[in-house]
Design an enzyme around this catalytic site. Structure first.
Site, PDB file in Angstrom:
ATOM      1  N   GLU A 271       8.984  16.079  15.380  1.00  0.00           N
ATOM      2  CA  GLU A 271       9.505  16.000  13.950  1.00  0.00           C
ATOM      3  C   GLU A 271       8.697  16.766  13.187  1.00  0.00           C
ATOM      4  OE1 GLU A 271       8.831  12.182  12.240  1.00  0.00           O
ATOM      5  OE2 GLU A 271      10.618  11.978  11.726  1.00  0.00           O
TER       6      GLU A 271
ATOM      7  N   GLU B  44       9.188   1.262  11.314  1.00  0.00           N
ATOM      8  CA  GLU B  44      10.196   2.126  11.473  1.00  0.00           C
ATOM      9  C   GLU B  44       9.647   3.625  11.223  1.00  0.00           C
ATOM     10  OE1 GLU B  44      12.559   4.972   9.340  1.00  0.00           O
ATOM     11  OE2 GLU B  44      12.588   3.391   7.896  1.00  0.00           O
TER      12      GLU B  44
ATOM     13  N   CYS C 128      13.367  10.035   7.472  1.00  0.00           N
ATOM     14  CA  CYS C 128      13.259   9.786   8.652  1.00  0.00           C
ATOM     15  C   CYS C 128      14.431  10.011   9.711  1.00  0.00           C
ATOM     16  CB  CYS C 128      12.604   8.306   8.868  1.00  0.00           C
ATOM     17  SG  CYS C 128      13.516   7.334   7.875  1.00  0.00           S
TER      18      CYS C 128
ATOM     19  N   LYS D 147       0.945  -1.251   0.077  1.00  0.00           N
ATOM     20  CA  LYS D 147      -0.095  -0.066   0.030  1.00  0.00           C
ATOM     21  C   LYS D 147       0.894   1.167   0.127  1.00  0.00           C
ATOM     22  CE  LYS D 147      -2.033   3.253   2.610  1.00  0.00           C
ATOM     23  NZ  LYS D 147      -1.908   4.301   1.457  1.00  0.00           N
TER      24      LYS D 147
END
Ligand code: ADP
Length: 491
Positions: free
Chosen positions: A394, A261, A295, A186
């Site tokens: 973040e 992750e 990331c 996906k």
């Protein structure tokens, strides 16, 4: 800039890949793919839903139990090498689709080629991991023997983000093909096109039908349905913490194996003895690469106080040399953010940062001929404290927070004062400092005098709220397998 022909693949409405065929979604609806550099429509793609996930999982299950289960490690290695060649032969088109769909400059997307070649060859080299070994006779009784097997876990659901699908999807397809699993992928709703084209090429080089399936659509529909599905044995997810928590809950029904992750607020520590000619560009690109949408981005740059001001000045000068623009334009090093929504989110943090710290450089949306795209200047905040919002949350944009510190011990304390534990870095000419800091940062990955290097054969991963499970290396392949023992009475 416009001399590059738009790939023919981008014509029409893209369908779902289920059981080796391109099929319409049950909803009959589609989603717009927007070029983030221009705000223009590229094409449309299928809006899948839970019904489509059902169909895709059924086809992945059938493939898992069908002829694919008789592929030997040698067959799978040959197939992975054919996939490698198919991807390499069509890489220019794939890089262009990725640039148009998610904005990263062609210089970056083309640059994935060699790395991807290594990654595919690595997974091709790992196909023997799903195998069996006989053990020596044991202590139970004479004449007994055991076989230890490593068995493929089954159907893997891969849920990936938009910040680099052309690379990110291989953390699912690579180990799935290496181990004999099957996959339902996906892609993210903001960047699905390269995943569709890659999957098409894979079918063309002979990946058996149903071994890979792609269901595009929204996270709340397709992602949620995959995470809940009783026919999915493992989820490989890359994305945000909140979504990961929803996936953990959704996966409880059949106790799926999970690989998560997630994000980071990674510290990149610059000691006073660092070679600034390397540290300034290195730490800067540790944040600004891919417009900060990475990331592992080293977004907290911890700089020892005696060099803080000089570092900030040199970083500002470096940031001014970064060419921001449409990724198709030669020389461009930094593209747009992925969407208007993401731009607004990042601009919000720039506003917050301007209140709580010192805006040293950048912070403006780009206008002129870039006004229709989602561009933001490389942005640097100086004299940031670690308790400020911009040092804790973040941002996922080209925004760096430079935080001064005095001693190495204090740097480590600040570095580890975060909920995340994905990555970190240190710039120093002292071997003992390099060792002490790399050992002291609580994260899955640390770089010394470099940033962002990832060897597919070694891999990377996170700890704390950055998730669990390793990507790349033998551990990754093994996480697509489960151990099984067969005991034989030979008497
Ligand atoms: P980001 O904020 O970086 O977009 P997300 O975690 O929202 O990160 O998205 C990463 C991937 O997770 C995307 O493919 C998205 O569609 C998917 N996703 C979003 N919400 C869910 C959910 N509730 N369950 C499963 N997948 C989801």
């Amino acid at each position: 800039m416009n001399q590059l022909a738009t790939p023919a693949f981008l014509q029409g409405t893209k369908k779902l890949l289920i059981g080796g065929r391109w099929v319409d979604p049950a909803s009959g609806q589609s989603i717009e793919a927007i070029n983030p550099a221009t705000g223009e429509l590229l094409c449309r793609f299928a809006q899948g839903n839970a019904q489509d996930v059902d169909r895709a999982v059924a086809s992945a299950r059938q493939a898992f139990e069908g002829p694919w289960s008789h592929f030997t490690p040698h067959d799978r290695r040959k197939l992975l090498l054919r996939v490698h060649d198919g991807i390499m032969d069509n890489f220019e088109e794939l890089a262009l689709i990725e640039t148009l769909d998610m904005g990263a400059p062609l210089a970056r997307t083309r640059g994935y080629k060699e790395w991807l070649s290594q990654l595919l060859q690595f997974y091709a080299s790992q196909t023997g991991a799903a195998g069996s070994v006989a053990t020596a006779p044991m202590s139970i009784a004479p004449g007994f023997m055991a076989l230890k097997h490593q068995m493929p876990v089954g159907v893997v659901g891969g849920i990936i983000p938009w910040n680099g699908p052309l690379m990110g999807l291989w953390w699912i397809y690579g180990p799935a093909l290496a181990t004999g699993c099957t996959a339902v992928l996906k892609p993210a709703e903001d960047a699905s096109l390269s995943a569709l084209r890659v999957s098409e090429l894979m079918m063309e080089v002979g990946v058996p039908e149903g071994v890979i399936n792609v269901v595009t659509g929204y996270g709340k529909d397709v992602g949620q349905a995959l995470a809940e599905h009783m026919g999915v044995d493992r989820i490989a997810f890359t994305g945000s913490v909140g979504t990961a928590q929803a996936i953990v809950r959704a996966s409880a029904g059949n106790l799926k194996r999970l690989q998560l992750e997630l994000g980071g607020k990674s510290p990149d520590i610059v000691l006073a003895d660092a070679d600034l000619d390397k540290a300034v560009p290195g730490a800067s690109m540790g944040v600004f690469t891919n417009s900060g949408q990475v990331c592992v981005a080293g977004t907290r740059i911890l700089v020892q106080r005696p060099i803080h001001d000089e570092f900030v000045e040199r970083m500002k000068a470096f940031a001014k040399t970064i060419q921001v623009g449409n990724g198709l334009t030669p020389g461009v090093q930094m593209g747009p953010l992925i969407s208007q929504r993401q731009l607004e989110r990042v601009m919000h943090y720039v506003d917050v940062g301007a209140q709580e710290a010192q805006l040293a450089s950048g912070g403006q949306r780009l206008g002129g001929n870039l006004a229709q795209g989602f561009f933001l200047e490389p942005t640097i905040f100086a004299n940031v404290r670690n308790d400020m919002t911009i040092a804790r949350e973040e941002i996922f944009g080209p925004v760096a927070s430079v935080i001064p510190f005095d001693t190495v011990e204090e740097a480590l304390k600040i570095a580890n004062d975060t909920q995340y534990g994905l990555a970190g870095g240190v710039w120093t000419q002292s071997l003992s400092h390099a060792h002490k800091v790399s050992q002291g940062i609580r994260s899955g990955t640390v770089w010394v005098n470099c940033y962002g290097v990832i060897d597919p054969a070694v891999g990377f991963g996170g700890t704390k709220m950055s998730g669990y499970g390793w990507k790349g290396g033998k551990e990754h392949v093994e996480s697509f397998l489960y151990p099984k023992a067969s005991y034989f009475n030979l008497n």
